[in-house]
Design an enzyme around this catalytic site. Sequence first.
Site, PDB file in Angstrom:
ATOM      1  N   LYS A  85       0.864  -1.191   0.000  1.00 39.59           N
ATOM      2  CA  LYS A  85       0.000   0.000   0.000  1.00 39.59           C
ATOM      3  C   LYS A  85       0.890   1.227   0.000  1.00 39.59           C
ATOM      4  O   LYS A  85       1.971   1.210   0.575  1.00 39.59           O
ATOM      5  CB  LYS A  85      -0.881   0.031   1.252  1.00 39.59           C
ATOM      6  CG  LYS A  85      -2.197   0.747   1.057  1.00 39.59           C
ATOM      7  CD  LYS A  85      -3.251  -0.185   0.494  1.00 39.59           C
ATOM      8  CE  LYS A  85      -4.625   0.423   0.496  1.00 39.59           C
ATOM      9  NZ  LYS A  85      -5.656  -0.549   0.149  1.00 39.59           N
ATOM     10  N   ASP A 122      -7.308   4.225  -3.787  1.00 41.38           N
ATOM     11  CA  ASP A 122      -7.669   3.986  -2.385  1.00 41.38           C
ATOM     12  C   ASP A 122      -8.359   5.262  -1.894  1.00 41.38           C
ATOM     13  O   ASP A 122      -8.656   6.160  -2.693  1.00 41.38           O
ATOM     14  CB  ASP A 122      -6.417   3.656  -1.550  1.00 41.38           C
ATOM     15  CG  ASP A 122      -6.785   3.072  -0.185  1.00 41.38           C
ATOM     16  OD1 ASP A 122      -7.034   1.874  -0.111  1.00 41.38           O
ATOM     17  OD2 ASP A 122      -6.839   3.825   0.802  1.00 41.38           O
ATOM     18  N   GLY A 188     -20.867   5.690   6.552  1.00 42.04           N
ATOM     19  CA  GLY A 188     -20.052   6.291   5.497  1.00 42.04           C
ATOM     20  C   GLY A 188     -20.702   6.157   4.137  1.00 42.04           C
ATOM     21  O   GLY A 188     -20.838   5.058   3.619  1.00 42.04           O
ATOM     22  N   ASN A 268     -11.280  -0.719   5.008  1.00 43.76           N
ATOM     23  CA  ASN A 268     -10.113  -1.562   5.272  1.00 43.76           C
ATOM     24  C   ASN A 268      -9.749  -1.456   6.748  1.00 43.76           C
ATOM     25  O   ASN A 268      -9.904  -0.400   7.358  1.00 43.76           O
ATOM     26  CB  ASN A 268      -8.926  -1.083   4.432  1.00 43.76           C
ATOM     27  CG  ASN A 268      -8.948  -1.657   3.026  1.00 43.76           C
ATOM     28  OD1 ASN A 268      -9.146  -2.855   2.826  1.00 43.76           O
ATOM     29  ND2 ASN A 268      -8.759  -0.798   2.040  1.00 43.76           N
TER      30      ASN A 268
HETATM   31  C1  PPY Z   1      -7.885  -2.251  -2.028  1.00 48.28           C
HETATM   32  O1  PPY Z   1      -8.695  -3.113  -2.338  1.00 48.28           O
HETATM   33  O2  PPY Z   1      -7.804  -1.866  -0.839  1.00 48.28           O
HETATM   34  C2  PPY Z   1      -6.969  -1.710  -3.029  1.00 48.28           C
HETATM   35  O3  PPY Z   1      -5.999  -1.134  -2.638  1.00 48.28           O
HETATM   36  C3  PPY Z   1      -7.284  -1.880  -4.489  1.00 48.28           C
HETATM   37  C4  PPY Z   1      -6.110  -2.168  -5.359  1.00 48.28           C
HETATM   38  C5  PPY Z   1      -5.904  -3.380  -5.895  1.00 48.28           C
HETATM   39  C6  PPY Z   1      -4.830  -3.649  -6.712  1.00 48.28           C
HETATM   40  C7  PPY Z   1      -3.917  -2.714  -6.973  1.00 48.28           C
HETATM   41  C8  PPY Z   1      -4.094  -1.506  -6.420  1.00 48.28           C
HETATM   42  C9  PPY Z   1      -5.197  -1.225  -5.630  1.00 48.28           C
END
Ligand code: PPY
Length: 364
Positions: A85, A122, A188, A268
Amino acid sequence: MTSTDTQIAAILQRWDGELVITHADQISGSWFVIAVHSTRLGPGGGGTRMRSYPSLAAAIQDACQLAQSMTAKFAAANFPLGGAKAVIALPTGWDDRDRTALLQRFGTLVRRLRGLYVTGPDVGTQAEDMDVIATTGAPYVFGRTPAAGGAGSSAPPTALGVFCAIEALATHLFGSAALGGRRVLVQGAGGVGQELIVRLQHAGAEVLVSEIDPGVTQRLQGTGITLVAPDQVMATPCDIFAPCALGGVLNHVSIAQLRCRGIAGAANNQLATAEDAERLRARGIVYVPDFVANSGGAITVVAVEALGWSPAQAEAKVRAISDTVRQVLQQAERRLAQMPTMEASTVIATAGSREPESQPRSSV
Ligand code: PPY
């Protein structure tokens, strides 16, 4: 060491990931942080979160935790990607007119990593931003607009996946996927939350919504939903709670207040700590792990853009999230003798990680 050093050292030492890259963007005063959690199954994939943070340590911590759940997300989907990430931590007083140049400098960093990390959207970024990042970062960018050759916004497939997870959860809890008359509380109403609300309404659910943005709440008036004040979310009785805002909402305080039967949402890292999974189980609240429920967007952009699947094939894979949820909940309840659902899905993800579904065609 200063206290900041100590904080950052503690985050990195506790983390079980592979690598963290930090870059000070001198022009804007932003930090670029890329956390690569695992490349065991393939390049580290995960979106770029763009927002301000109270400190560099907070930005690093967020990137590390989010990267970890991407590893689990791709393993559970049986896709040939690892987890990563990125965070663009904006300075105070950020002027969004400088966005394009900032994203291009970020893209340059992504490209320099030569595929160790592949990015996507994201919180705080969207398909149009991916088009900009791709001008310097291609071919390591997922989730561009269809006009630029991408799969488009990941919000609709993410919402579809959460909806399928909610149906599977309802089946587990009530013996039927039918949501008619069920109370679902969505926290949200951003890109994914709004799409989810519409799907829930079409399915006949009674939809309660909590949203902190007054502009958004105003637009929601008269659409048939019931607004819930943000400070009342946790204590509001409902059948299913769908956290679709930021992470960390399920903690030792909020879990004690909850009055729902089950949880499945798009955010997330919904659990503040690993122990919160057990806290939910002890309260008899069935938790669908976030990285399973919210994987529809990641599945779609990777399937269409890297694996060469048709949109229809990708949609079928997103709908199959309900099968994974069913498996996770059944294993947690029966086979694995009451283990928290989070643990059961890790077991399934680990089993899946041995044979990736198919090899990527092009850039990853
Ligand atoms: C997520 O699902 O949290 C993402 O970050 C999506 C994603 C999936 C693949 C590459 C970049 C972002």
